[in-house]
Write an enzyme that holds these catalytic residues in place. Structure first.
Site, PDB file in Angstrom:
ATOM      1  N   HIS A 138       0.655  -1.314  -0.108  1.00  0.00           N
ATOM      2  CA  HIS A 138       0.089  -0.118   0.256  1.00  0.00           C
ATOM      3  C   HIS A 138       1.175   1.086  -0.094  1.00  0.00           C
ATOM      4  O   HIS A 138       2.205   1.485   0.117  1.00  0.00           O
ATOM      5  CB  HIS A 138      -1.235   0.265   1.171  1.00  0.00           C
ATOM      6  CG  HIS A 138      -0.158   0.312   2.551  1.00  0.00           C
ATOM      7  ND1 HIS A 138      -0.772  -0.149   3.495  1.00  0.00           N
ATOM      8  CD2 HIS A 138       0.587   0.481   3.184  1.00  0.00           C
ATOM      9  CE1 HIS A 138      -0.507   0.064   4.630  1.00  0.00           C
ATOM     10  NE2 HIS A 138       0.322   0.602   4.861  1.00  0.00           N
ATOM     11  N   GLU A 143      -4.821   0.506   0.026  1.00  0.00           N
ATOM     12  CA  GLU A 143      -4.931  -1.265  -0.111  1.00  0.00           C
ATOM     13  C   GLU A 143      -5.308  -1.779  -1.205  1.00  0.00           C
ATOM     14  O   GLU A 143      -5.945  -1.456  -1.942  1.00  0.00           O
ATOM     15  CB  GLU A 143      -5.823  -1.712   1.331  1.00  0.00           C
ATOM     16  CG  GLU A 143      -5.849  -0.393   2.664  1.00  0.00           C
ATOM     17  CD  GLU A 143      -4.495  -1.146   3.186  1.00  0.00           C
ATOM     18  OE1 GLU A 143      -3.581  -1.469   2.580  1.00  0.00           O
ATOM     19  OE2 GLU A 143      -4.510  -0.949   4.288  1.00  0.00           O
TER      20      GLU A 143
HETATM   21  P1  PGA Z   1       6.645   2.199   8.169  1.00  0.00           P
HETATM   22  O1  PGA Z   1       4.801   2.361   7.270  1.00  0.00           O
HETATM   23  O2  PGA Z   1       7.261   3.318   7.091  1.00  0.00           O
HETATM   24  O3  PGA Z   1       5.782   2.206   9.280  1.00  0.00           O
HETATM   25  O4  PGA Z   1       7.091   0.666   7.856  1.00  0.00           O
HETATM   26  C1  PGA Z   1       4.427   2.184   6.110  1.00  0.00           C
HETATM   27  C2  PGA Z   1       3.589   2.464   5.226  1.00  0.00           C
HETATM   28  O5  PGA Z   1       2.919   2.075   5.612  1.00  0.00           O
HETATM   29  O6  PGA Z   1       3.397   3.023   4.013  1.00  0.00           O
END
Ligand code: PGA
Length: 238
Positions: A138, A143
């Site tokens: 995503h 999503e």
């Molecule tokens: P994260 O999340 O940097 O905490 O891995 C990235 C995202 O879900 O876009």
């Protein structure tokens, strides 16, 4: 889409922070699309450091964040309003009217989406959009399986996203299951996109993203078609 491989998380963060600083130096009133999550934390820390040396650096920018959880007020410790204050806004000289994040506690999330989308369009669109990538591919909270042309909208969070983010909440039942997110259509209009991904937990998502085909099951794969998108990864993510 260009891909740049750097040694580690620190060098990726430094490179990305520099891209943002250069953007603001070129155009002081840039519209910056900002992201939350673990990945950009060091980027914000560097930008805060540099703005201490040059306090007016961010004074004319507008910021638009990618997303916010439905149901969380800006004061909630798990809200992205809170994240942005903690990591960036409280430490740089930028007035409140120039910071834009969807309100998760609006009485009508749908109306809030329309208002937010109009705000972005009124600002003239996004000059530079910073992105992370979820382990499910995503971007923002777009999503897998969602229409790739959507504008800012309310979305149900994917099971994988719920699993990835629940650790940040005190109790599992506190985690919202819906969010407001800029749509892929909104993100794709940004003049420039910089996506950062580090660590082996992002390997699979990156592989799908760069597979050569655009697949709604990996929303980030649309970036292969963007005329000015750069993906910056560390060795562990390859
Ligand atoms: P994260 O999340 O940097 O905490 O891995 C990235 C995202 O879900 O876009």
């Amino acid at each position: 889409m260009q891909c740049l491989v750097l040694e580690d998380h620190q060098s990726v963060s430094h490179y990305v922070a520099k891209q943002i600083r250069d953007q603001v130096t070129r155009k002081a009133d840039s519209v910056l699309g900002l992201a939350t999550g673990n990945t950009p934390e060091q980027v914000y820390a560097l930008l805060v450091k540099w703005s201490a040396e040059d306090p007016a650096l961010f004074s004319r920018v507008h910021t638009v964040n990618l997303d916010e959880y439905v149901g969380l007020a800006p004061e909630h410790e798990n809200s992205y309003h809170h994240y942005m204050r903690a990591h960036f806004f409280s430490h740089v000289q930028i007035s409140k009217e120039r910071m834009h994040i969807p309100r998760g506690d609006s009485p009508s999330a749908e109306q809030e989406c329309n208002r937010y989308e109009k705000t972005i369009q009124k600002l003239g669109g996004i000059d530079l959009q910073l992105l992370g990538i979820g382990s499910n591919g995503h971007i923002g909270f777009n999503e897998p399986g969602m229409a790739l042309r959507m504008r800012t909208h309310v979305t149900d969070l994917d099971d994988r996203t719920l699993r990835d983010n629940v650790r940040l909440f005190k109790r599992q039942e506190d985690m919202p299951t819906k969010a407001i997110t800029m749509g892929i259509g909104t993100i794709f209009q940004a003049k420039r996109i910089v996506l950062m991904a580090t660590g082996k937990q992002k390997r699979e998502a990156l592989r799908k993203m760069m597979s050569g085909t655009v697949d709604p099951r990996c929303p980030a794969s649309i970036l292969q078609l963007h005329p000015n998108a750069t993906v910056i990864v560390d060795r562990a993510a390859l």
